[in-house]
Motif scaffolding. Sequence first.
Motif, PDB file in Angstrom:
ATOM      1  N   GLN A  29       0.849  -1.189   0.000  1.00 31.79           N
ATOM      2  CA  GLN A  29       0.000   0.000   0.000  1.00 31.79           C
ATOM      3  C   GLN A  29       0.887   1.242   0.000  1.00 31.79           C
ATOM      4  N   LEU A  30       0.495   2.234  -0.781  1.00 33.88           N
ATOM      5  CA  LEU A  30       1.221   3.498  -0.868  1.00 33.88           C
ATOM      6  C   LEU A  30       0.275   4.646  -0.547  1.00 33.88           C
ATOM      7  N   PRO A  31       0.796   5.721   0.058  1.00 30.86           N
ATOM      8  CA  PRO A  31      -0.057   6.879   0.324  1.00 30.86           C
ATOM      9  C   PRO A  31      -0.392   7.613  -0.980  1.00 30.86           C
ATOM     10  N   LEU A  65      -6.207  18.462 -11.290  1.00 32.74           N
ATOM     11  CA  LEU A  65      -5.601  18.298  -9.975  1.00 32.74           C
ATOM     12  C   LEU A  65      -4.493  17.265 -10.076  1.00 32.74           C
ATOM     13  N   ASP A  66      -3.452  17.418  -9.266  1.00 28.34           N
ATOM     14  CA  ASP A  66      -2.346  16.471  -9.279  1.00 28.34           C
ATOM     15  C   ASP A  66      -2.650  15.291  -8.359  1.00 28.34           C
ATOM     16  N   ILE A  67      -2.393  14.093  -8.850  1.00 26.30           N
ATOM     17  CA  ILE A  67      -2.535  12.873  -8.055  1.00 26.30           C
ATOM     18  C   ILE A  67      -1.119  12.450  -7.669  1.00 26.30           C
ATOM     19  N   ILE A  68      -0.869  12.481  -6.362  1.00 25.23           N
ATOM     20  CA  ILE A  68       0.462  12.221  -5.830  1.00 25.23           C
ATOM     21  C   ILE A  68       0.458  10.837  -5.174  1.00 25.23           C
ATOM     22  N   VAL A  69       1.364   9.971  -5.615  1.00 30.55           N
ATOM     23  CA  VAL A  69       1.493   8.633  -5.036  1.00 30.55           C
ATOM     24  C   VAL A  69       2.893   8.507  -4.452  1.00 30.55           C
ATOM     25  N   ASN A  70       2.945   8.246  -3.158  1.00 37.62           N
ATOM     26  CA  ASN A  70       4.219   8.090  -2.457  1.00 37.62           C
ATOM     27  C   ASN A  70       5.130   9.305  -2.664  1.00 37.62           C
TER      28      ASN A  70
END
Length: 105
Positions: A29-31, A65-70
Amino acid sequence: MQDMEFQQLESKPTNGEGEIKLDLLMDLQLPVSIELGRTSLKIKEVLELQRGTVIELDKRVGEALDIIVNGKKMAEGEVVVIDKQFGIRVTDIADAKERIKNFGQ
């Protein structure tokens, strides 16, 4: 003193393009966070924030909008409302090689 012996680590097989197989990582799982925009405030301004304060961001209404993963930007999207809850519809995504590269940084 006795010398230590370490077992030799084997490298994972590749898929022919030099990329390591990621099967073992698929369940991690990643934030994930969605960034509406950014701004910069002086400490004084932060301390003066109160209910009802409006903070101007660097994006305009309707911009992606920006989608930020980890901690890395992986995609862009737009806000949607589903049963009185906010969601995001992905509108653009980095190609697979770029996404994998970002995980290693």
